[in-house]
Design a protein around this motif. Structure first.
Motif, mmCIF file in Angstrom:
data_model
loop_
_atom_site.group_PDB
_atom_site.id
_atom_site.type_symbol
_atom_site.label_atom_id
_atom_site.label_comp_id
_atom_site.label_asym_id
_atom_site.label_seq_id
_atom_site.Cartn_x
_atom_site.Cartn_y
_atom_site.Cartn_z
ATOM 1 N N MET A 152 0.627 -1.159 -0.007
ATOM 2 C CA MET A 152 -0.089 0.316 0.043
ATOM 3 C C MET A 152 0.627 0.917 -0.059
ATOM 4 O O MET A 152 0.598 2.872 -0.868
ATOM 5 C CB MET A 152 -1.227 -0.046 1.099
ATOM 6 C CG MET A 152 -2.360 -1.427 1.230
ATOM 7 S SD MET A 152 -3.165 -0.831 2.436
ATOM 8 C CE MET A 152 -3.566 0.548 2.688
ATOM 9 N N ASP A 153 1.792 1.564 0.893
ATOM 10 C CA ASP A 153 2.446 2.522 0.380
ATOM 11 C C ASP A 153 3.642 2.444 0.019
ATOM 12 O O ASP A 153 3.435 3.584 -1.077
ATOM 13 C CB ASP A 153 4.221 1.897 1.915
ATOM 14 C CG ASP A 153 4.629 3.562 2.661
ATOM 15 O OD1 ASP A 153 3.945 4.651 2.481
ATOM 16 O OD2 ASP A 153 5.750 3.353 2.618
ATOM 17 N N TYR A 154 3.863 1.462 -1.071
ATOM 18 C CA TYR A 154 4.447 1.611 -2.932
ATOM 19 C C TYR A 154 3.765 2.216 -3.258
ATOM 20 O O TYR A 154 3.588 3.096 -4.257
ATOM 21 C CB TYR A 154 4.742 0.095 -3.217
ATOM 22 C CG TYR A 154 5.546 0.281 -4.260
ATOM 23 C CD1 TYR A 154 7.197 0.169 -4.818
ATOM 24 C CD2 TYR A 154 4.867 -0.483 -5.665
ATOM 25 C CE1 TYR A 154 7.423 -0.250 -6.255
ATOM 26 C CE2 TYR A 154 5.087 0.280 -6.638
ATOM 27 C CZ TYR A 154 6.379 0.162 -6.768
ATOM 28 O OH TYR A 154 7.080 -0.571 -8.277
ATOM 29 N N ALA A 155 2.693 2.081 -3.591
ATOM 30 C CA ALA A 155 1.346 2.223 -4.026
ATOM 31 C C ALA A 155 1.009 3.734 -4.695
ATOM 32 O O ALA A 155 0.592 4.716 -5.210
ATOM 33 C CB ALA A 155 -0.356 0.834 -4.486
ATOM 34 N N ARG A 156 1.117 3.875 -3.427
ATOM 35 C CA ARG A 156 0.250 5.643 -2.760
ATOM 36 C C ARG A 156 1.611 6.408 -3.115
ATOM 37 O O ARG A 156 1.633 7.664 -3.544
ATOM 38 C CB ARG A 156 0.552 5.374 -0.998
ATOM 39 C CG ARG A 156 -0.369 6.955 -0.843
ATOM 40 C CD ARG A 156 -0.188 6.959 0.697
ATOM 41 N NE ARG A 156 0.533 6.160 2.192
ATOM 42 C CZ ARG A 156 0.006 6.754 2.743
ATOM 43 N NH1 ARG A 156 -0.377 7.331 3.878
ATOM 44 N NH2 ARG A 156 1.488 6.524 3.554
ATOM 45 N N ARG A 157 3.106 5.769 -2.658
ATOM 46 C CA ARG A 157 4.555 7.213 -3.161
ATOM 47 C C ARG A 157 4.034 6.681 -4.284
ATOM 48 O O ARG A 157 5.087 8.179 -5.107
ATOM 49 C CB ARG A 157 5.581 6.064 -1.916
ATOM 50 C CG ARG A 157 6.196 6.901 -1.236
ATOM 51 C CD ARG A 157 7.176 6.468 -0.493
ATOM 52 N NE ARG A 157 7.312 6.531 0.592
ATOM 53 C CZ ARG A 157 7.063 6.985 1.669
ATOM 54 N NH1 ARG A 157 8.154 8.694 1.097
ATOM 55 N NH2 ARG A 157 7.229 6.913 2.777
ATOM 56 N N VAL A 158 5.126 5.632 -4.973
ATOM 57 C CA VAL A 158 5.453 5.369 -6.226
ATOM 58 C C VAL A 158 4.283 5.536 -6.864
ATOM 59 O O VAL A 158 4.719 5.898 -8.187
ATOM 60 C CB VAL A 158 6.292 4.106 -5.962
ATOM 61 C CG1 VAL A 158 7.161 3.989 -7.572
ATOM 62 C CG2 VAL A 158 7.410 4.425 -5.074
ATOM 63 N N LEU A 159 2.734 4.967 -7.334
ATOM 64 C CA LEU A 159 2.203 5.244 -7.568
ATOM 65 C C LEU A 159 1.209 6.095 -8.341
ATOM 66 O O LEU A 159 0.246 5.989 -9.033
ATOM 67 C CB LEU A 159 1.437 3.779 -7.982
ATOM 68 C CG LEU A 159 2.632 2.557 -8.314
ATOM 69 C CD1 LEU A 159 1.489 0.953 -8.483
ATOM 70 C CD2 LEU A 159 3.527 2.726 -9.318
ATOM 71 N N GLY A 160 1.259 6.647 -6.415
ATOM 72 C CA GLY A 160 0.172 7.703 -6.611
ATOM 73 C C GLY A 160 -1.552 7.463 -6.558
ATOM 74 O O GLY A 160 -2.095 8.281 -6.459
#
Ligand SMILES: [Zn+2]
Length: 621
Positions: A152-160
């Motif tokens: 989730m953190d990756y999706a929010r941070r890297v993919l917006g």
């Protein structure tokens, strides 16, 4: 034979380069910690009929018991059962546990946060299934069983993406707090059935669900029309008697996994749930699936190694250094950079960890020989974790690889790699004492052993030979097929090193104790050793016909792999030499012609081969 002596000298540099390129890869599958299990015994049954109803297709006929797991003490206490039977449905091929009891996830994982953050969480392997997504636009992302929330953190941070997660466990509670994520600390419920999520991700979840129809129904109601579901689950077809227990136990995970799907039954589940378009792929022991009501189009780049590094770098920059997660993220960066052969970057992250651990644990990881981490049995897992960072085995492995390949200091690399092995074994002993294990650490120890033997071979070949003879299965058990493969790989590597360094007498001693380093499958891993074997036959033994065969197969393997241009030409050249020595001058001239006029799909001829073309037209010596 002086030309051949020269050939060996020439070759040794090339071989060493090949070898170190392979070694430079930290071939670590970043598995999450498996709930493998102290004392659980697997027994294969003869296929007796079992009175039960298939939880997937509801067939009640000819349900077949095929495995019985006699539970060890820990699992017995948790589950209140003495044994669990695994049953297979002949109609849909699903496998399921009987009784289908499972542990309480709200209690199961509260004590292991430090281990998870420093070492256990396989963040990369959580993210890789995103590669299965197609190019449809994604704005809202739901993760069911999100655990601590790294994806989730990756999706929010890297993919917006706008993210939301559900997970009843203790790790989820910690991640919600520490990463500031919108995680519901409970099971998926009707509040998620909003019908506006473009991507719903369930990583290693459905095998825990005893009632898949209800679960898939909820999941579908959360998806937008035209949304995409992504799932991963262990591949039930991997439950075979020839699989080693260390691979079987994480798949069976008694008390955790209640239904195991193979490709066919997973497809059945997706279609039964109403999905009209599916994509399935197998990755090792894992099945990955994408499902949707509309056709797939193209593919996305939601996960790449570069994006993963960006994520880690950004996340590290925002963590305070006194946070446990900080060291865990820096360690994963160290692994990525070492893995990619970017040793300068890797060394910088290593330095960060060295300074951090000097302050936090009062240890100097630059000087592992001064540290003693084999505690007497009284020390607990928690105490072990208070004294040591759980990721030391991987840190020392990466540092050892940098010393070996980048700094070319094998004398320093050998003790660093030894420290990685010893720490990894100490950690695994601690994990086993609480009924679990860490497959990544197990694999790291094996890689460190191989690298250490290579390091020793460069300055003390006798010791390298002793190290191979001293290899023991240790925690993996004497019947482990994985250990046998590991030992054979170590022998093949050392054989190549010994031949390259001209230690022919020691190479002979190695051959006396086991099979030649020739594998019918010619795995990419062994090609350098096979090349050394061919050179040994050709130059030391005068077994020209046999050498010619070895080089022909090596040449074929290199062509098929499409990645070993140097090896391809080296094999072809020596095949030509072998032909020359048995009087097949036409064959030798054919090879010479190929070197002069390389076929387009063979890649360019390396300089060290091109300059020796004349040797193929001489008469044999
Ligand atoms: Zn069935």
């Amino acid at each position: 034979m002086t030309a051949f002596k020269q050939a060996i000298a020439d070759r040794s540099l090339t071989l060493w380069r090949n070898l170190t390129q392979t070694l430079g890869k930290v071939r670590v599958p970043s598995h999450p910690t498996s709930a493998a299990s102290a004392g659980n015994q697997i027994e294969w049954l003869g296929g007796e009929v079992w009175q039960s109803v298939c939880p997937l297709c509801f067939c009640a006929e000819n349900q077949t018991a095929f495995v019985e797991i006699v539970l060890g003490e820990t699992a017995r206490r948790l589950l209140g059962e003495a044994k669990i039977t695994l049953v297979r449905c002949p109609a849909c091929q699903v496998r399921y546990a009987s009784p289908g009891c499972s542990v309480s996830y709200t209690e199961a994982d509260r004590s292991a946060l430090k281990f998870y953050l420093e070492q256990g969480a396989g963040i990369r392997s959580m993210l890789e299934p995103l590669q299965l997504a197609d190019a449809r636009p994604v704005a809202r992302y739901l993760e069911i069983g999100c655990s601590y929330g790294f994806s989730m953190d990756y999706a929010r941070r890297v993919l917006g993406w706008d993210v939301r997660g559900f997970d009843p466990g203790g790790l989820a509670l910690a991640g919600k707090d520490q990463l500031g994520l919108p995680i519901e600390n409970g099971y998926l419920d009707a509040s998620a059935a909003t019908g506006d999520f473009d991507l719903v991700f369930c990583s290693e979840v459905i095998e825990h669900i005893p009632d898949p129809q209800q679960y898939m129904g909820l999941m579908r109601r959360s998806l937008s029309s035209g949304g995409l579901a992504l799932l991963t689950t262990p591949d039930g077809d991997c439950l075979r008697p020839d699989m080693p227990a260390e691979a079987l136990l994480p798949i069976i995970s008694p008390g955790h996994h209640v239904i195991l799907y193979n490709a066919r039954s997973l497809e059945f589940l997706l279609r039964q749930s109403g999905f009209t378009h599916t994509r399935l792929e197998q990755n090792g022991n894992q099945l990955r699936a994408a499902a949707s009501d509309v056709p797939f189009s193209g593919s996305a780049v939601y996960f790449t190694a570069a994006r993963y590094r960006d994520y880690l770098t950004q996340a590290v920059a925002q963590r305070p250094a006194d946070d446990i997660l900080y060291g865990g993220l820096v360690y994963r960066l160290l692994k990525e950079e070492t893995n990619g052969g970017r040793f300068g970057e890797a060394q910088r992250w290593y330095d960060v960890l060295r300074d951090l651990y000097r302050d936090r644990y009062r240890i100097d990881i630059d000087n592992p020989a001064a540290l003693v981490f084999q505690f007497p049995g009284a020390a607990s897992f928690d105490e072990f974790g208070r004294r040591w960072p759980y990721n030391l085995a991987g840190i020392w492995y990466c540092r050892g690889i940098i010393q070996l390949i980048e700094e070319r200091r094998p004398r320093d690399a050998a003790p660093t790699l030894m420290a990685a092995i010893s720490f990894g074994e100490a950690l695994r002993n601690q994990l086993r004492s609480i009924g679990t294990d860490d497959l990544e650490t197990a694999q790291l120890c094996r890689e460190a052993e191989i690298a250490r033997i290579s390091a020793l071979a460069q300055f003390d070949a006798e010791r390298a030979l002793d190290a191979v003879f001293a290899l023991r299965p240790g925690l993996d058990g004497p019947n482990s097929t994985r250990f046998r493969a590991h030992a054979q790989r170590a022998r093949a590597r050392l054989f190549a090193d010994l031949i390259n360094c001209g230690h022919h007498a020691l190479a002979e001693r190695l051959l006396e104790t086991g099979p030649a380093p020739i594998d019918e499958a010619m795995r990419a891993d062994d090609l350098a050793a096979i090349c050394a074997w061919g050179i040994y036959l050709l130059t030391e033994k005068g077994r020209h016909v046999e050498a010619g065969r070895v080089f022909r197969r090596l040449w074929q393997a290199a062509r098929e792999s499409g990645r070993h241009n140097d090896l391809l030409w080296t094999a072809r050249f020596h095949q030509g030499l072998a032909a020359l020595y048995i009087g097949e001058t036409d064959k030798a001239h054919e090879v010479a012609y190929e070197i002069a006029h390389p076929p387009p799909d063979w890649g360019s001829v390396p300089g060290h081969i091109a300059c020796r073309i004349d040797e193929l037209s001489k008469a044999g010596t």
